[in-house]
Design a protein around this motif. Structure first.
Motif, short mmCIF file in Angstrom:
data_model
loop_
_atom_site.label_atom_id
_atom_site.label_comp_id
_atom_site.label_asym_id
_atom_site.label_seq_id
_atom_site.Cartn_x
_atom_site.Cartn_y
_atom_site.Cartn_z
N GLN A 121 -2.24 -4.65 -14.61
CA GLN A 121 -0.84 -4.26 -14.72
C GLN A 121 0.07 -5.49 -14.67
OE1 GLN A 121 -0.22 -1.51 -11.48
NE2 GLN A 121 -1.08 0.22 -12.61
N VAL A 122 1.28 -5.32 -15.21
CA VAL A 122 2.30 -6.36 -15.11
C VAL A 122 2.71 -6.48 -13.65
CG1 VAL A 122 4.63 -7.04 -15.80
CG2 VAL A 122 3.11 -5.91 -17.44
N PRO A 123 2.78 -7.69 -13.09
CA PRO A 123 3.15 -7.84 -11.68
C PRO A 123 4.49 -7.17 -11.38
CG PRO A 123 2.29 -9.90 -12.53
CD PRO A 123 2.43 -8.98 -13.70
N PRO A 124 4.62 -6.54 -10.20
CA PRO A 124 5.88 -5.88 -9.82
C PRO A 124 7.06 -6.85 -9.88
CG PRO A 124 4.13 -5.30 -8.29
CD PRO A 124 3.58 -6.38 -9.17
N GLY A 125 8.22 -6.33 -10.33
CA GLY A 125 9.42 -7.15 -10.43
C GLY A 125 9.64 -7.78 -11.78
N LEU A 126 8.62 -7.72 -12.66
CA LEU A 126 8.74 -8.29 -13.99
C LEU A 126 8.76 -7.18 -15.03
CD1 LEU A 126 6.19 -11.26 -13.80
CD2 LEU A 126 8.68 -11.38 -13.57
N THR A 127 9.60 -7.33 -16.03
CA THR A 127 9.59 -6.43 -17.18
C THR A 127 8.85 -7.13 -18.31
OG1 THR A 127 11.73 -7.27 -17.98
CG2 THR A 127 11.76 -5.34 -16.52
N ALA A 128 8.15 -6.34 -19.12
CA ALA A 128 7.30 -6.93 -20.15
C ALA A 128 7.56 -6.30 -21.51
CB ALA A 128 5.83 -6.75 -19.77
N VAL A 129 7.49 -7.12 -22.55
CA VAL A 129 7.58 -6.68 -23.94
C VAL A 129 6.37 -7.24 -24.69
CG1 VAL A 129 8.92 -6.78 -26.07
CG2 VAL A 129 10.10 -6.67 -23.87
N PRO A 130 5.54 -6.39 -25.30
CA PRO A 130 4.38 -6.89 -26.04
C PRO A 130 4.81 -7.76 -27.21
CG PRO A 130 4.19 -4.52 -25.64
CD PRO A 130 5.60 -4.91 -25.31
N VAL A 131 4.16 -8.90 -27.36
CA VAL A 131 4.45 -9.77 -28.50
C VAL A 131 3.22 -10.00 -29.37
CG1 VAL A 131 6.36 -10.95 -27.38
CG2 VAL A 131 4.06 -11.86 -27.11
N ALA A 132 2.04 -9.73 -28.85
CA ALA A 132 0.82 -9.87 -29.65
C ALA A 132 -0.29 -9.08 -29.00
CB ALA A 132 0.41 -11.33 -29.79
N SER A 133 -0.95 -8.24 -29.79
CA SER A 133 -2.06 -7.47 -29.26
C SER A 133 -3.39 -7.86 -29.89
CB SER A 133 -1.83 -5.97 -29.50
OG SER A 133 -1.70 -5.69 -30.88
N LYS A 134 -3.33 -8.63 -30.99
CA LYS A 134 -4.56 -9.01 -31.70
C LYS A 134 -4.56 -10.50 -32.01
CE LYS A 134 -5.10 -4.47 -33.90
NZ LYS A 134 -5.20 -3.75 -35.19
N ALA A 135 -4.12 -11.29 -31.04
CA ALA A 135 -4.14 -12.74 -31.24
C ALA A 135 -5.51 -13.29 -30.88
CB ALA A 135 -3.07 -13.40 -30.38
N VAL A 136 -5.91 -14.33 -31.59
CA VAL A 136 -7.15 -15.04 -31.28
C VAL A 136 -6.78 -16.51 -31.12
CG1 VAL A 136 -9.48 -15.65 -32.01
CG2 VAL A 136 -8.53 -13.40 -32.61
N VAL A 137 -6.95 -17.02 -29.91
CA VAL A 137 -6.55 -18.39 -29.59
C VAL A 137 -7.79 -19.19 -29.24
CG1 VAL A 137 -5.11 -19.85 -28.13
CG2 VAL A 137 -4.34 -17.54 -28.73
N ASN A 138 -8.13 -20.14 -30.10
CA ASN A 138 -9.29 -21.00 -29.87
C ASN A 138 -10.53 -20.20 -29.49
OD1 ASN A 138 -7.58 -23.11 -30.43
ND2 ASN A 138 -7.29 -23.70 -28.30
N GLY A 139 -10.77 -19.11 -30.21
CA GLY A 139 -11.98 -18.33 -30.02
C GLY A 139 -11.90 -17.24 -28.97
N LEU A 140 -10.72 -17.03 -28.36
CA LEU A 140 -10.54 -15.99 -27.36
C LEU A 140 -9.54 -14.96 -27.85
CD1 LEU A 140 -10.35 -18.17 -24.12
CD2 LEU A 140 -12.21 -16.65 -24.77
N SER A 141 -9.89 -13.68 -27.72
CA SER A 141 -8.96 -12.60 -28.04
C SER A 141 -7.92 -12.51 -26.93
CB SER A 141 -9.68 -11.26 -28.16
OG SER A 141 -10.58 -11.27 -29.24
N MET A 142 -6.64 -12.38 -27.31
CA MET A 142 -5.57 -12.37 -26.32
C MET A 142 -4.58 -11.25 -26.60
SD MET A 142 -4.74 -16.44 -25.86
CE MET A 142 -3.70 -16.15 -24.44
N ALA A 143 -4.22 -10.50 -25.54
CA ALA A 143 -3.10 -9.57 -25.59
C ALA A 143 -1.99 -10.20 -24.78
CB ALA A 143 -3.50 -8.23 -24.99
N ILE A 144 -0.83 -10.42 -25.41
CA ILE A 144 0.22 -11.23 -24.80
C ILE A 144 1.50 -10.43 -24.65
CG2 ILE A 144 1.55 -13.37 -25.00
CD1 ILE A 144 -0.69 -14.38 -26.86
#
Length: 226
Positions: free
Chosen positions: A27-50
């Motif tokens: 989960q997103v840490p309490p006190g922070l609001t989050a907006v998805p910017v990438a759900s299918k990114a691959v960074v240097n061989g790692l899948s990332m949800a950002i």
């Protein structure tokens, strides 16, 4: 397709260990609001949800709180700093969660969940853009936004700006790219020249920026329009 800050992603990659050690925070840490910017990114061989995050407080106080929460959850937690970002990471079984923040109207930053990528990620060659000979890739960030592929690659080359300009103009033309444009910009403050190359092919667009610094530095952006 949203454009991610390459420097921030490079910071995330800098902290990633070679192996993964229990489940990660979900989960997103309490006190922070989050907006998805990438759900299918691959960074240097790692899948990332950002997620882009923001909230009140300071980076150090928020990261202190999150560090304690993750430690109490039994995770392997690490603090660090990369490229101006203060970070905390929780290492789990088959995943890594990293929160990186700066002080900006409270705190601003990114929360990324990383897992080993399976399958082939986008590459310059697969998207019709050849790399110059002897180029050394420093970072590769691939994304897929509703079927629109994107790729940002940073690399260095021993070739000069003129040699690289000739290489890309010739190779892109051979690969069927059109609307080829190349021009230099000189910074009047320090006299440093940068070379820009642009081209289009169907829905695709490639943009290259190159400048001399310990050889020649190259940032390549390949994207697809709607």
């Amino acid at each position: 397709m949203k454009t991610l800050q390459l420097s921030s992603l490079a910071g995330l990659c800098f902290l990633m260990p070679p192996a993964f050690a229990q489940a990660c925070p979900g989960q997103v840490p309490p006190g922070l609001t989050a907006v998805p910017v990438a759900s299918k990114a691959v960074v240097n061989g790692l899948s990332m949800a950002i997620n882009q995050v923001q909230g009140p407080g300071t980076a150090s106080s928020v990261l202190d709180r999150v560090e304690q929460q993750w430690k109490q959850g039994g995770f392997d937690v690490r603090r660090g700093n990369a490229m101006g970002w203060d970070t905390v990471s929780a290492l789990g079984k088959g995943c890594l969660v990293t929160l990186q923040l700066v002080n900006r109207n409270g705190v601003f930053g990114y929360l990324a969940r990383s897992t080993p990528h399976s399958g082939a990620a986008a590459s310059p060659a697969a998207m019709g853009v050849p790399l110059p000979p002897d180029a050394r890739v420093a970072s590769s960030v691939a994304s897929d936004d509703d079927g629109r592929k994107g790729l940002v690659v940073t690399m260095s080359s021993p070739l000069t700006l003129d040699q690289l300009g000739e290489f890309f103009m010739r190779q892109l033309g051979d690969q069927g790219w059109n609307g080829l444009r190349s021009h230099q910009i000189v910074n009047p403050a320090n006299g440093v020249a940068s070379l820009l190359v642009n081209a289009r092919r169907g829905r695709g667009q490639v943009e290259l920026m190159m400048w001399r610094e310990g050889g020649t530095q190259i940032v390549m952006t390949i994207s697809e329009a709607l």
